[in-house]
Design a protein around this motif. Structure first.
Motif, short mmCIF file in Angstrom:
data_model
loop_
_atom_site.label_atom_id
_atom_site.label_comp_id
_atom_site.label_asym_id
_atom_site.label_seq_id
_atom_site.Cartn_x
_atom_site.Cartn_y
_atom_site.Cartn_z
N GLN A 100 0.85 -1.19 0.00
CA GLN A 100 0.00 0.00 0.00
C GLN A 100 0.88 1.24 0.00
O GLN A 100 2.11 1.14 -0.05
CB GLN A 100 -0.90 0.02 1.24
N TYR A 102 3.05 4.25 1.23
CA TYR A 102 3.97 4.36 2.36
C TYR A 102 4.48 5.78 2.45
O TYR A 102 4.40 6.56 1.50
CB TYR A 102 5.13 3.36 2.24
N TYR A 138 5.90 -4.03 7.27
CA TYR A 138 5.11 -2.80 7.29
C TYR A 138 5.95 -1.57 7.62
O TYR A 138 5.46 -0.45 7.60
CB TYR A 138 3.96 -2.92 8.28
N HIS A 221 1.34 3.77 5.34
CA HIS A 221 0.73 5.07 5.62
C HIS A 221 -0.13 5.10 6.86
O HIS A 221 -0.32 6.15 7.48
CB HIS A 221 -0.10 5.53 4.41
N TRP A 222 -0.62 3.94 7.30
CA TRP A 222 -1.52 3.90 8.45
C TRP A 222 -0.80 3.73 9.78
O TRP A 222 -1.42 3.78 10.84
CB TRP A 222 -2.53 2.77 8.31
N LEU A 223 0.52 3.51 9.75
CA LEU A 223 1.23 3.24 11.00
C LEU A 223 1.48 4.53 11.78
O LEU A 223 2.02 5.50 11.25
CB LEU A 223 2.58 2.55 10.71
N HIS A 224 1.13 4.52 13.05
CA HIS A 224 1.36 5.66 13.94
C HIS A 224 2.81 5.64 14.40
O HIS A 224 3.29 4.62 14.91
CB HIS A 224 0.42 5.57 15.14
N ARG A 249 5.68 12.29 5.66
CA ARG A 249 4.78 12.56 6.78
C ARG A 249 5.51 13.56 7.68
O ARG A 249 6.45 13.20 8.40
CB ARG A 249 4.45 11.30 7.56
#
Length: 269
Positions: A100, A102, A138, A221-224, A249
């Motif tokens: 996905q 990143y 990930y 992209h969803w990792l905090h 980010r």
């Protein structure tokens, strides 16, 4: 054929496929001579000045056990360089790994100095679910040294393939010698891409000079990622192509703060 924007070597799509296969299988790959020596020399000179500044600032360096430190690089020349953080060879490999979108979320340096010791064998990230479920790649760390990495100045050590094993099983295989802790020796210009889920450690720097290893962190992209951050000055950010902006980010500010207090202290799992 892909050519690195800042490197001395050409890499074909087949080469990038091979690097991605190594990453999936071993948890690590090393790209020899990707960056030109003059680029590394420029970074090394700027880094030496930055390290001296941070050593004199309260909280300017994050402690990483005895005589080992971490610092976040400011988004200024020469560190703010698309030829490095958006290098097409590096991104070509990441494109083959991440299923996905990143983002880049980290730009810093690991610095063992004289008096450092072996770190405890650890991971930098937890598994996504439980230790009994294999976690996909990930998050990836892209590392490159600003000096030659030898047996004497603290080479990164890792046990290949342990990213797909439960932690206790990986540690048992290391203890028995079934999987060795391998030292990775590197020349200025070499680049290492690795998963932070593989069991690894830093080794002692027995020389009188610091051994800076740059780390660029890329994550799904969803990792905090609360422990690390990128802060960019607005004029630089606005000058970037839209595709590069989407890669970062970051927090955008009018001007960078003069002092940085490091918060990335807890790093072992």
């Amino acid at each position: 054929m892909l050519q690195s924007m800042g490197g001395i070597a050409n890499y074909t799509a087949t080469d990038l496929d091979r690097f991605a296969q190594e990453l999936n299988r071993d948890g690590i790959c090393v790209i020899r001579g990707l960056f030109e020596r003059n680029l590394i020399d420029e970074w090394a000179k700027a880094f030496d000045l930055l390290l001296r500044e941070r050593q004199n600032q309260p909280g300017g360096l994050a402690p990483r056990e005895i005589a080992r430190y971490y610092l976040t690089l400011p988004w200024v020349t020469p560190f703010a360089n698309t030829e490095v953080f958006a290098n097409p060879v590096i991104l070509g490999i990441l494109d083959r790994i991440f299923p996905q979108e990143y983002v880049m979320a980290q730009l810093g340096a690991d610095i063992p100095v004289q008096g450092s010791d072996y770190q405890e064998i650890h991971r930098d990230f937890r598994p996504l679910f439980s230790d009994r479920v294999v976690t996909p790649l990930y998050a990836l760390a892209v590392n490159f040294p600003l000096v030659e990495v030898t047996a004497e100045n603290g080479p990164f050590q890792m046990a290949r393939g342990t990213h797909v094993l439960p932690r206790d099983q990986g540690l048992a295989k290391i203890a028995s010698g079934e999987i060795p802790m391998e030292s990775f020796y590197m020349q200025p210009g070499d680049v290492m891409i690795r998963t932070p889920l593989a069991l690894h450690r830093g080794s002692p720097n027995r020389t009188s000079q610091p051994r800076p290893m740059i780390v660029m962190g890329y994550v799904m992209h969803w990792l905090h990622t609360a422990k690390v951050d990128l802060t960019l000055p607005r004029d630089y950010y606005e000058s970037l192509p839209e595709k590069i902006k989407q890669l970062l980010r970051c927090q955008v500010v009018e001007r960078l703060p003069k002092e940085k207090v490091e918060t990335y202290v807890n790093f072992k799992y």
